[in-house]
Design an enzyme around this catalytic site. Structure first.
Site, short mmCIF file in Angstrom:
data_model
loop_
_atom_site.label_atom_id
_atom_site.label_comp_id
_atom_site.label_asym_id
_atom_site.label_seq_id
_atom_site.Cartn_x
_atom_site.Cartn_y
_atom_site.Cartn_z
CG ASP A 128 -52.37 -0.22 87.92
OD1 ASP A 128 -52.03 -1.35 87.53
OD2 ASP A 128 -53.38 0.35 87.52
CG ASP A 130 -54.36 -6.96 94.82
OD1 ASP A 130 -55.25 -6.11 95.04
OD2 ASP A 130 -54.60 -8.11 94.43
CG ASP A 177 -58.42 -4.33 84.32
OD1 ASP A 177 -58.13 -3.61 83.36
OD2 ASP A 177 -57.60 -4.67 85.19
CE LYS A 208 -64.15 -13.71 76.23
NZ LYS A 208 -62.81 -14.24 76.00
CG ASP A 252 -66.10 2.12 78.39
OD1 ASP A 252 -65.55 1.45 79.29
OD2 ASP A 252 -65.77 2.04 77.19
CB THR A 281 -57.95 9.68 81.04
OG1 THR A 281 -58.95 8.76 81.45
CG2 THR A 281 -57.62 10.66 82.16
CD GLU A 336 -65.12 10.67 79.82
OE1 GLU A 336 -64.40 10.83 80.83
OE2 GLU A 336 -66.31 11.01 79.77
C1 LIG Z 1 -58.46 -0.15 82.44
S1 LIG Z 1 -57.17 0.41 83.46
C2 LIG Z 1 -57.71 2.04 83.97
C3 LIG Z 1 -56.59 2.93 84.39
C4 LIG Z 1 -56.96 4.32 84.90
N1 LIG Z 1 -57.82 4.25 86.07
C5 LIG Z 1 -57.54 5.20 83.86
O1 LIG Z 1 -58.73 5.53 83.94
O2 LIG Z 1 -56.81 5.60 82.94
C6 LIG Z 1 -57.47 -0.56 84.95
C7 LIG Z 1 -56.25 -0.67 85.82
O3 LIG Z 1 -56.59 -1.28 87.05
C8 LIG Z 1 -55.50 -2.05 87.48
N2 LIG Z 1 -55.95 -3.00 88.52
C9 LIG Z 1 -56.88 -3.96 88.41
N3 LIG Z 1 -57.03 -4.60 89.58
C10 LIG Z 1 -56.16 -4.02 90.45
C11 LIG Z 1 -55.83 -4.25 91.80
N4 LIG Z 1 -56.44 -5.21 92.52
N5 LIG Z 1 -54.90 -3.49 92.37
C12 LIG Z 1 -54.26 -2.50 91.66
N6 LIG Z 1 -54.52 -2.25 90.37
C13 LIG Z 1 -55.46 -3.00 89.77
C14 LIG Z 1 -54.98 -2.69 86.21
O4 LIG Z 1 -53.65 -3.10 86.30
C15 LIG Z 1 -55.16 -1.53 85.21
O5 LIG Z 1 -53.98 -0.78 85.07
#
Ligand SMILES: C[S@@+](CC[C@H](N)C(=O)[O-])C[C@H]1O[C@@H](n2cnc3c(N)ncnc32)[C@H](O)[C@@H]1O
Length: 248
Positions: A94, A121, A144, A148, A180, A224, A227
């Protein structure tokens, strides 16, 4: 000198700066607790997001299936799944510094030895550090959603990213996505269906519990925070599941 001593306590910038960012920029200071977690455990747990190809046998000190948890957030599901399948090694990735610090603290507390973390990343890490055909699987839980329309180009699950990921999967290795967001779920299914090296045995969304014991590394997706939130809001959660086809 171990690389983490020069570790900036924030994600390493994407060297391909033209690339569309798939995550939200975060601000705010790191608490002392999180800073300590990163410094104390970083040397043992953190993998540099950039550099040459990793040998996972050397990283974990054993030969075992390796599964990526891409966008692991606070690592809630990474830790549950690591504890549920100690024979599988997990690399949780992350860009969220506090999330990775939380995962490190909890993982140390629970004495898990089959987890490593990457602060950076996931696209960069997979491109630079993960060898072709080296993964047993990859999980992308609640990425994420970028709901939009003008932001949807930021979604992680796109054909180019899926092609990269599948290249790193061993034959038979799995991709498991969950969301979701109805439109993202449809996009995930379309991306998986369009990737010729993937087979979706369900030909549609997967059941909530995918438990194919023939595939190494497969354990239930835990319930988690995301969900639970979806349930509160009445949003259905969709799972998308596919495996890399075996060579003909
Ligand atoms: C909505 S959270 C979901 C976290 C986890 N998977 C869960 O289900 O609890 C999405 C996560 O993806 C990470 N993220 C988005 N793009 C990423 C990337 N290119 N590399 C690493 N992390 C990324 C964001 O920082 C965020 O913490």
């Amino acid at each position: 000198m171990p690389w983490c001593w020069s570790f900036p306590l924030s994600p390493v910038a994407d060297p391909a700066s033209q690339r569309v960012r798939t995550y939200h920029a975060r601000r705010g200071r790191l608490s002392d607790r999180h800073r300590e977690a990163l410094l104390d455990t970083g040397e043992r747990w953190l993998l540099d997001p950039t550099g040459g190809l990793l040998h996972f046998d050397d990283v974990f000190g054993r030969t075992a299936p390796v599964v990526l948890d891409i966008g692991c957030g606070m690592g809630e599901s990474s830790l549950i799944q690591a504890a549920a399948a100690p024979e599988v090694d997990i690399v949780a990735i992350d860009v969220h510094t506090r999330g990775i610090a939380t995962l490190l603290r909890a993982g140390e507390r629970e004495g898990l030895t089959n987890v490593r973390a990457v602060l950076g990343d996931a696209v960069v890490f997979i491109e630079q550090r993960v060898a072709r055909g080296s993964l047993a699987g990859a999980r992308i839980y609640f990425p994420d959603p970028w709901p939009k329309v003008r932001h949807q180009k930021r979604r992680l699950v796109q054909p180019g990213f899926m092609a990269l990921l599948v290249d790193r999967l061993a034959p038979g290795g799995f991709v498991h996505c969950a969301t979701d967001d109805e439109s993202y779920a449809t996009q995930m299914l379309e991306v998986v269906d369009a990737e010729p090296r993937l087979a979706n045995p369900y030909a549609d969304f997967a059941p909530r519990h995918v438990t194919d014991s023939a595939i190494p590394g497969v354990v239930d997706r835990p319930v988690t925070k995301y969900e639970r939130r979806a349930q509160r809001l009445g949003h259905p959660v969709r799972d998308v599941w596919a495996t890399r086809r075996l060579p003909a």
